[in-house]
Scaffold this motif. Structure first.
Motif, mmCIF file in Angstrom:
data_model
loop_
_atom_site.group_PDB
_atom_site.id
_atom_site.type_symbol
_atom_site.label_atom_id
_atom_site.label_comp_id
_atom_site.label_asym_id
_atom_site.label_seq_id
_atom_site.Cartn_x
_atom_site.Cartn_y
_atom_site.Cartn_z
ATOM 1 N N THR A 84 0.823 -1.210 0.000
ATOM 2 C CA THR A 84 0.000 0.000 0.000
ATOM 3 C C THR A 84 0.857 1.261 0.000
ATOM 4 O O THR A 84 0.315 2.368 -0.084
ATOM 5 C CB THR A 84 -0.945 0.042 1.215
ATOM 6 N N ARG A 85 2.161 1.104 0.048
ATOM 7 C CA ARG A 85 3.039 2.267 0.010
ATOM 8 C C ARG A 85 2.923 2.950 -1.358
ATOM 9 O O ARG A 85 2.846 2.283 -2.402
ATOM 10 C CB ARG A 85 4.486 1.864 0.277
ATOM 11 N N PRO A 86 2.914 4.279 -1.387
ATOM 12 C CA PRO A 86 2.779 4.988 -2.667
ATOM 13 C C PRO A 86 3.843 4.610 -3.693
ATOM 14 O O PRO A 86 3.558 4.543 -4.895
ATOM 15 C CB PRO A 86 2.883 6.461 -2.260
ATOM 16 N N ALA A 87 5.070 4.347 -3.241
ATOM 17 C CA ALA A 87 6.140 4.003 -4.181
ATOM 18 C C ALA A 87 5.873 2.656 -4.847
ATOM 19 O O ALA A 87 6.134 2.482 -6.043
ATOM 20 C CB ALA A 87 7.491 3.984 -3.469
ATOM 21 N N PHE A 88 5.364 1.686 -4.081
ATOM 22 C CA PHE A 88 4.998 0.406 -4.692
ATOM 23 C C PHE A 88 3.868 0.605 -5.687
ATOM 24 O O PHE A 88 3.888 0.050 -6.791
ATOM 25 C CB PHE A 88 4.574 -0.611 -3.633
ATOM 26 N N GLN A 89 2.856 1.373 -5.301
ATOM 27 C CA GLN A 89 1.710 1.589 -6.170
ATOM 28 C C GLN A 89 2.128 2.267 -7.475
ATOM 29 O O GLN A 89 1.601 1.942 -8.539
ATOM 30 C CB GLN A 89 0.657 2.434 -5.443
ATOM 31 N N LYS A 90 3.079 3.183 -7.401
ATOM 32 C CA LYS A 90 3.569 3.843 -8.603
ATOM 33 C C LYS A 90 4.273 2.848 -9.519
ATOM 34 O O LYS A 90 4.073 2.840 -10.739
ATOM 35 C CB LYS A 90 4.510 4.982 -8.226
ATOM 36 N N MET A 91 5.100 1.974 -8.929
ATOM 37 C CA MET A 91 5.769 0.940 -9.719
ATOM 38 C C MET A 91 4.734 -0.012 -10.311
ATOM 39 O O MET A 91 4.798 -0.380 -11.488
ATOM 40 C CB MET A 91 6.757 0.167 -8.849
ATOM 41 N N TRP A 92 3.748 -0.417 -9.517
ATOM 42 C CA TRP A 92 2.759 -1.403 -9.945
ATOM 43 C C TRP A 92 1.889 -0.869 -11.075
ATOM 44 O O TRP A 92 1.542 -1.600 -11.997
ATOM 45 C CB TRP A 92 1.914 -1.813 -8.751
ATOM 46 N N GLU A 93 1.570 0.413 -11.012
ATOM 47 C CA GLU A 93 0.798 1.023 -12.088
ATOM 48 C C GLU A 93 1.571 0.972 -13.400
ATOM 49 O O GLU A 93 1.010 0.662 -14.464
ATOM 50 C CB GLU A 93 0.464 2.474 -11.720
ATOM 51 N N ALA A 94 2.873 1.272 -13.332
ATOM 52 C CA ALA A 94 3.701 1.207 -14.542
ATOM 53 C C ALA A 94 3.830 -0.222 -15.039
ATOM 54 O O ALA A 94 3.791 -0.481 -16.254
ATOM 55 C CB ALA A 94 5.078 1.806 -14.256
ATOM 56 N N ARG A 95 3.937 -1.166 -14.117
ATOM 57 C CA ARG A 95 4.041 -2.573 -14.516
ATOM 58 C C ARG A 95 2.775 -3.029 -15.226
ATOM 59 O O ARG A 95 2.825 -3.701 -16.255
ATOM 60 C CB ARG A 95 4.277 -3.437 -13.272
ATOM 61 N N ASN A 96 1.632 -2.671 -14.679
ATOM 62 C CA ASN A 96 0.362 -3.094 -15.284
ATOM 63 C C ASN A 96 0.112 -2.420 -16.630
ATOM 64 O O ASN A 96 -0.672 -2.930 -17.438
ATOM 65 C CB ASN A 96 -0.784 -2.783 -14.334
ATOM 66 N N ALA A 97 0.769 -1.288 -16.867
ATOM 67 C CA ALA A 97 0.608 -0.598 -18.147
ATOM 68 C C ALA A 97 1.408 -1.268 -19.264
ATOM 69 O O ALA A 97 1.156 -1.006 -20.447
ATOM 70 C CB ALA A 97 1.040 0.862 -18.012
ATOM 71 N N GLU A 98 2.339 -2.136 -18.884
ATOM 72 C CA GLU A 98 3.132 -2.849 -19.893
ATOM 73 C C GLU A 98 2.355 -4.051 -20.420
ATOM 74 O O GLU A 98 1.530 -4.633 -19.691
ATOM 75 C CB GLU A 98 4.453 -3.346 -19.287
ATOM 76 N N PRO A 99 2.620 -4.494 -21.637
ATOM 77 C CA PRO A 99 1.987 -5.711 -22.154
ATOM 78 C C PRO A 99 2.338 -6.911 -21.300
ATOM 79 O O PRO A 99 3.486 -7.058 -20.848
ATOM 80 C CB PRO A 99 2.558 -5.857 -23.569
ATOM 81 N N ALA A 100 1.377 -7.767 -21.060
ATOM 82 C CA ALA A 100 1.604 -8.970 -20.245
ATOM 83 C C ALA A 100 2.429 -9.979 -21.015
ATOM 84 O O ALA A 100 2.434 -10.000 -22.237
ATOM 85 C CB ALA A 100 0.277 -9.582 -19.838
#
Length: 219
Positions: A203-219
């Motif tokens: 739930t840390r903002p830094a993780f969420q920022k990384m996770w948003e970028a990860r999910n924006a990449e093609p699977a």
């Protein structure tokens, strides 16, 4: 400026998460894993771990790789530990004892947990119907993980974080390894302290920022 070679859907996620925590600006070169491409050697293939220009940087043909000044460094946990030491507290060690403990937990995650956790990710996490042999591999991996996860569980039952009573690079390194097994409920439901700690980490903002970028990449 720091350069990170590797897509976020890789172990580069650990480095990116740490950079967001510290506030390090970086350039990301989205090198993709060759195994994810139908023909990584094709002339029109995207930059990948078998591309000649990447192999010149990383003969091991593996992401992530960072460039920091004149330093070229591979192995994701070497990269996170280096950056944590360079930029210091609160995410890096305060003294040699903390440094040793951060290495201890990072290496424990990499050696005792990650191989079997990746089996759970690649097989159980694939969403595909598994063959009998794959189902057996999942069961065996989960069984082998009970002992090392019990070690982490017992530590977190009496400590708020992996090292130093605060969130550090050791939490990032451990959390990113445990994430691979996180969706396997029959295993993870046995470890309440780990689950609560992982939820706090993620739930840390830094993780969420990384996770948003990860999910924006093609699977």
């Amino acid at each position: 400026m720091l350069t990170i070679h590797g897509v976020t859907r890789s172990r580069a996620s650990r480095i990116i998460w740490l950079c967001h925590e510290i506030g390090i600006e970086f350039e990301q070169v989205p090198v993709i894993q060759a195994y994810r491409l139908p023909d990584p050697d094709a002339p029109d293939a995207p930059l990948n771990t078998r591309s000649p220009q990447f192999l010149a940087l990383s003969p091991a043909s593996a992401i992530p790789v960072i460039e920091d000044g004149g330093l070229i460094l591979s192995e994701s946990m070497a990269c996170t530990l280096y950056l944590a030491r360079k930029y210091g507290q609160p995410f890096g060690p305060a003294d040699p004892q903390e440094d040793a403990l951060m290495m201890q937990w990072s290496f424990y995650a990499a050696t005792a947990i990650e191989p079997d956790a990746l089996t759970l990710l690649y097989l159980h996490g694939s969403g595909k119907t598994l063959s009998a042999s794959d189902q057996a591999a999942v069961r065996n991996a989960a069984e082998r993980l009970i002992r090392p996860l019990r070690v982490v569980e017992n530590h977190l039952a009496t400590h708020s974080h992996m090292v130093g009573g605060r969130f550090t690079v050791a939490d990032i390194n451990m959390a990113e390894v445990l994430r691979y097994a996180q969706s396997f409920d029959p295993l993870m439901e046995r470890f309440g302290a780990i689950q609560a700690w992982l939820a706090d980490c993620q739930t840390r903002p830094a993780f969420q920022k990384m996770w948003e970028a990860r999910n924006a990449e093609p699977a």
